[in-house]
Scaffold this motif. Structure first.
Motif, PDB file in Angstrom:
ATOM      1  N   ASN A  84       0.872  -1.163   0.000  1.00 38.93           N
ATOM      2  CA  ASN A  84       0.000   0.000   0.000  1.00 38.93           C
ATOM      3  C   ASN A  84       0.915   1.220   0.000  1.00 38.93           C
ATOM      4  O   ASN A  84       1.699   1.413   0.918  1.00 38.93           O
ATOM      5  CB  ASN A  84      -0.903  -0.009   1.237  1.00 38.93           C
ATOM      6  N   THR A  85       0.806   2.029  -1.043  1.00 39.97           N
ATOM      7  CA  THR A  85       1.685   3.199  -1.191  1.00 39.97           C
ATOM      8  C   THR A  85       0.912   4.507  -1.161  1.00 39.97           C
ATOM      9  O   THR A  85       1.446   5.547  -1.541  1.00 39.97           O
ATOM     10  CB  THR A  85       2.472   3.096  -2.509  1.00 39.97           C
ATOM     11  N   GLN A  86      -0.334   4.463  -0.695  1.00 44.68           N
ATOM     12  CA  GLN A  86      -1.193   5.640  -0.739  1.00 44.68           C
ATOM     13  C   GLN A  86      -0.855   6.685   0.318  1.00 44.68           C
ATOM     14  O   GLN A  86      -1.086   7.869   0.109  1.00 44.68           O
ATOM     15  CB  GLN A  86      -2.661   5.227  -0.589  1.00 44.68           C
ATOM     16  N   LYS A  87      -0.300   6.251   1.440  1.00 53.95           N
ATOM     17  CA  LYS A  87      -0.021   7.194   2.533  1.00 53.95           C
ATOM     18  C   LYS A  87       1.449   7.119   2.913  1.00 53.95           C
ATOM     19  O   LYS A  87       2.065   6.062   2.878  1.00 53.95           O
ATOM     20  CB  LYS A  87      -0.870   6.858   3.758  1.00 53.95           C
ATOM     21  N   PRO A  91       6.510   2.178   2.037  1.00 57.05           N
ATOM     22  CA  PRO A  91       5.474   1.216   1.646  1.00 57.05           C
ATOM     23  C   PRO A  91       4.982   0.407   2.842  1.00 57.05           C
ATOM     24  O   PRO A  91       5.755   0.060   3.735  1.00 57.05           O
ATOM     25  CB  PRO A  91       6.179   0.313   0.634  1.00 57.05           C
ATOM     26  N   ASP A  92       3.683   0.136   2.840  1.00 56.69           N
ATOM     27  CA  ASP A  92       3.052  -0.684   3.872  1.00 56.69           C
ATOM     28  C   ASP A  92       2.792  -2.061   3.265  1.00 56.69           C
ATOM     29  O   ASP A  92       1.996  -2.199   2.334  1.00 56.69           O
ATOM     30  CB  ASP A  92       1.744  -0.035   4.317  1.00 56.69           C
TER      31      ASP A  92
END
Length: 146
Positions: A84-87, A91-92
């Motif tokens: 997940n790279t949105q926040k 990277p998460d």
């Protein structure tokens, strides 16, 4: 489940100085698995990759699949595709399938791909792989199965 497909003139995976998989003309596929992914989803994805019209036909249009183009497939596991790279600025990897489960699924999908198509090479799951490729085009597609 995600697959990043790159049409290549050649590609190979090297682990600790040894080539573990190598193809000429074909598709390099990076595979990423999410926690909820299943073998059935993976079969659908492999089937789609094998049928995807990715190569130029006689008219110069993307009308041929990998078999029609007489190509090969190189499958490489890559959990970073599920990040997940949105926040934030890091990277998460929380959405990615845990390594033990992902290894089983990867192995099953490699076996399935080999049963459906005769020219399949692979990397080594969770190894420090050096991937060499000559991208053809470049032509790159991101496929997802939900």
């Amino acid at each position: 489940m995600r697959a990043l497909l790159q049409r290549v003139l050649e590609a190979k995976v090297v682990v600790e100085g040894e080539t573990t998989g190598e193809i000429q003309h074909g598709i390099l596929v990076f595979l990423g698995f999410a926690k909820e992914d299943t073998f059935e989803k993976g079969q659908k994805l492999i089937d789609k990759i094998l049928k995807y019209r990715f190569f130029d036909d006689e008219q110069g249009k993307m009308g041929w699949n990998i078999a029609q183009a007489k190509g090969s497939l190189l499958l490489v596991s890559q959990f970073t595709l599920m990040a997940n790279t949105q926040k934030g600025l890091r990277p998460d990897f929380g959405p990615a399938m845990p390594p033990a489960e992902a290894k089983i699924l990867y192995t099953q999908l490699v076996t399935y791909a080999q049963s459906q198509f005769p020219h399949v090479q692979t990397g080594i799951f969770a190894a420090d792989m050096k991937v060499h490729l000559v991208n053809d085009g470049p032509v790159t597609f991101n496929l997802e199965i939900e």
